[in-house]
Structures are given as C-alpha cells and as structure tokens.
Design a protein around this motif. Structure first.
Motif, PDB file in Angstrom:
ATOM      1  N   SER A   4       0.829  -1.210   0.000  1.00  0.00           N
ATOM      2  CA  SER A   4       0.000   0.000   0.000  1.00  0.00           C
ATOM      3  C   SER A   4       0.857   1.252   0.000  1.00  0.00           C
ATOM      4  N   PHE A   5       2.012   1.204   0.709  1.00  0.00           N
ATOM      5  CA  PHE A   5       2.914   2.368   0.725  1.00  0.00           C
ATOM      6  C   PHE A   5       3.471   2.617  -0.667  1.00  0.00           C
ATOM      7  N   ILE A   6       3.879   1.545  -1.360  1.00  0.00           N
ATOM      8  CA  ILE A   6       4.430   1.683  -2.713  1.00  0.00           C
ATOM      9  C   ILE A   6       3.365   2.225  -3.656  1.00  0.00           C
ATOM     10  N   SER A   7       2.138   1.747  -3.530  1.00  0.00           N
ATOM     11  CA  SER A   7       1.075   2.207  -4.429  1.00  0.00           C
ATOM     12  C   SER A   7       0.770   3.685  -4.233  1.00  0.00           C
ATOM     13  N   ARG A   8       0.954   4.192  -3.001  1.00  0.00           N
ATOM     14  CA  ARG A   8       0.717   5.613  -2.767  1.00  0.00           C
ATOM     15  C   ARG A   8       1.883   6.463  -3.259  1.00  0.00           C
ATOM     16  N   MET A   9       3.113   5.947  -3.126  1.00  0.00           N
ATOM     17  CA  MET A   9       4.299   6.724  -3.449  1.00  0.00           C
ATOM     18  C   MET A   9       4.564   6.828  -4.942  1.00  0.00           C
ATOM     19  N   ALA A  10       4.296   5.778  -5.695  1.00  0.00           N
ATOM     20  CA  ALA A  10       4.736   5.725  -7.089  1.00  0.00           C
ATOM     21  C   ALA A  10       3.557   5.558  -8.031  1.00  0.00           C
ATOM     22  N   PRO A  11       3.643   6.149  -9.221  1.00  0.00           N
ATOM     23  CA  PRO A  11       2.636   5.878 -10.247  1.00  0.00           C
ATOM     24  C   PRO A  11       2.752   4.434 -10.706  1.00  0.00           C
ATOM     25  N   PRO A  12       1.702   3.912 -11.360  1.00  0.00           N
ATOM     26  CA  PRO A  12       1.704   2.489 -11.733  1.00  0.00           C
ATOM     27  C   PRO A  12       2.922   2.050 -12.535  1.00  0.00           C
ATOM     28  N   ARG A  13       3.425   2.882 -13.433  1.00  0.00           N
ATOM     29  CA  ARG A  13       4.537   2.469 -14.274  1.00  0.00           C
ATOM     30  C   ARG A  13       5.852   2.340 -13.508  1.00  0.00           C
ATOM     31  N   LEU A  14       5.908   2.901 -12.300  1.00  0.00           N
ATOM     32  CA  LEU A  14       7.143   2.852 -11.514  1.00  0.00           C
ATOM     33  C   LEU A  14       7.057   1.909 -10.319  1.00  0.00           C
ATOM     34  N   ARG A  15       5.900   1.335 -10.088  1.00  0.00           N
ATOM     35  CA  ARG A  15       5.736   0.517  -8.880  1.00  0.00           C
ATOM     36  C   ARG A  15       6.636  -0.709  -8.888  1.00  0.00           C
ATOM     37  N   ILE A  16       6.891  -1.251 -10.045  1.00  0.00           N
ATOM     38  CA  ILE A  16       7.752  -2.432 -10.125  1.00  0.00           C
ATOM     39  C   ILE A  16       9.155  -2.105  -9.635  1.00  0.00           C
ATOM     40  N   PHE A  17       9.635  -0.900  -9.958  1.00  0.00           N
ATOM     41  CA  PHE A  17      10.984  -0.511  -9.526  1.00  0.00           C
ATOM     42  C   PHE A  17      11.025  -0.247  -8.019  1.00  0.00           C
ATOM     43  N   TYR A  18       9.973   0.356  -7.498  1.00  0.00           N
ATOM     44  CA  TYR A  18       9.893   0.539  -6.046  1.00  0.00           C
ATOM     45  C   TYR A  18       9.841  -0.817  -5.341  1.00  0.00           C
ATOM     46  N   ALA A  19       9.085  -1.751  -5.913  1.00  0.00           N
ATOM     47  CA  ALA A  19       8.980  -3.078  -5.303  1.00  0.00           C
ATOM     48  C   ALA A  19      10.327  -3.802  -5.331  1.00  0.00           C
TER      49      ALA A  19
END
Length: 279
Positions: A4-19
């Motif tokens: 949930s933190f990653i989904s709030r911080m990053a747009p969908p196209r960048l979530r994979i990199f945050y993960a």
C-alpha cells in the motif's frame, strides 16, 4: 503494508521498480534469516556446481563457486554489504557536502571562495580514479571504502547546497532574520536547510546507485571489501575466471547490480520530478 505504501508513493509504471528496491532492502536487512547457508562455508565436493545441484544435502539454487560456497547465500549477503556501504557513504558525503555548501553560500567572501575552490579541485579528478588512489594509500576494507567514497563524492552536494543557498539569501525572511541579529548557524538551520532539503534528496537518491557501482568496482579490483566477506564486485571478479565453465558465478551478481542500480536511478528520476513540480 509495504504494497500500500508503494502504491501511494509511485505511479503504476514505476511501482515495479519501487517493489524491486524494497525487496533488495528487505533481503539486505534480513540476510542472516533469508540465506539458506553460511556464505563462507566451503564444500569442495560441491565446487562449481550448476544451479539446482544437490550435494551432501545442500541445494545450490543458483550454483556454487570455486570453493563450493553457496552462491545464493553469498549474493544475499553481498546485497547487505553493497547497500550498507552505499547508505553510509551517502550519509557521510551528504552531511559534509551540504554543510560546507551552505556555509559557503551563506558567508560567501573568503570562506565561500576557499570552499568552492576546494570543490573544484576535488571535482577535477575523476571520482573512481580518486577513490582508487585513496584506497591504495589507506588500504582496502569496509570502513576505508565508506570513508573513501564519502570523501570523493561530497563536492556534488556542496555545489547543489551552495547554489540553493545563494538563491535563498535574497528572500525577505532570510534578510529579516539577519537584520534582527540572528546568528548565522541559526539562520542556516532554521531557514536555509529546510528549503534546500528537496534538491539534496534528489542528489541522495541518484548517488546511492553510484555508490553501489563504485563499491562493486573497487571490490572487483581487490581494493574494496576483502574476502571472505561476500561482495558483488568480489564475486564478479572471481567469476570472470570461470565464464566458460561456471557462468552463473558472474551472471547472478551482475544481474543484481544491474537491477538494483536501475531501480535506484528510476527512483531518483521520480524524486527529481516531484521536487521540480513543487517549485
């Protein structure tokens, strides 16, 4: 919670990199509990075994090295070393560079000239060359690598802090504080630092990837973290001798380096975009 933190911080196209970055951080923090084997435990009967091999009850999920050590465990512990060196060196260089940059921008005059000329001198030498020379003088080792990387990278923070501080010096609230007799350190701490923290954080995120790369490069040359401590650069260095017979020794730490640095750089670009939008 992390998702949930990653989904709030990053747009969908960048979530994979945050993960991916979050996975590396978790692996580094909990390496002793995640690694299947002792990274320094040798098993000569299992040397140079390909991924998936099982020898004497030990499963080498991504293969073993020339001494029969579990490569997966060494890569996991190598993530801890790389991220620890990167974070510590970034904190050290950031504190020194930001402090000197704010002092130079606030006081200007002789103080500012001396500091910024020192910045120019350090920047005139390629960072990796300066790091190699300094490590060669001080000697290799984890602590020395952190000190050397912090020493070679502080000018970048100093330049950013200097430019941002000069821009703030003409603002009314800063001039009013000076007119009312506020001490320089108080003005810097209260008015300057909070307003330049955004650009400094952009530099921090971009520098972490560079520090990981520099640490791996120094370890690859034998000037960084010393054996038997696992390091991605050291594993790559030993793996280059077995590229035709045991390709996995060099490939897997190399992929980890590539993935981590890519994720950190994407994060840095995202932080820069957010800072620029707020201006």
């Amino acid at each position: 919670m992390a998702a949930s933190f990653i989904s709030r911080m990053a747009p969908p196209r960048l979530r994979i990199f945050y993960a991916i970055l979050a996975i590396f951080v978790v692996v580094a923090l909990f390496a002793p509990w995640i690694a299947p084997e002792n990274p320094n435990s040798q098993n000569l009967l299992g040397r140079l075994k390909p991924p998936g091999s099982d020898v004497r009850g030990i499963t080498y999920w991504i293969g073993s090295d020339e001494l029969g050590r579990d490569l997966l465990s060494r890569v996991i512990y190598g993530a801890r070393v790389s991220l620890m060196v990167a974070v510590l060196s970034v904190v050290g260089s950031g504190l020194v560079g930001t402090s000197l940059g704010m002092i130079a921008g606030y006081y200007r005059g002789v103080t500012g000239t001396v500091i910024m000329r020192l910045v120019d001198i350090v920047l005139s030498v390629p960072a990796i060359l300066l790091a190699i020379i300094t490590v060669a003088i001080m000697g290799p080792g984890l602590v020395n690598v952190v000190i050397v990387l912090a020493f070679t990278r502080w000018p970048r923070y100093a330049r950013v802090a200097y430019g941002q501080t000069l821009g703030l010096m003409s603002l009314p609230y800063v001039r009013l504080s000076q007119t009312m007799g506020a001490a320089g350190p108080w003005v810097i701490r209260r008015h300057i630092l909070p307003n330049i923290i955004g650009p400094i954080m952009v530099v921090v995120t971009l520098e972490i990837g560079l520090m990981v790369l520099f640490e791996a490069g120094l370890s690859f040359l034998g000037l960084g973290v010393q054996p038997p401590t696992p390091s991605w650069g050291a594993i790559l260095s030993s793996g280059r001798n077995y590229m035709t017979t045991a390709w996995w020794i060099a490939i897997f730490p190399g992929l980890c380096l590539f993935t981590l640095i890519l994720s950190v750089n994407v994060l840095g670009d995202h932080v820069r975009d957010m800072v620029e939008k707020r201006r």
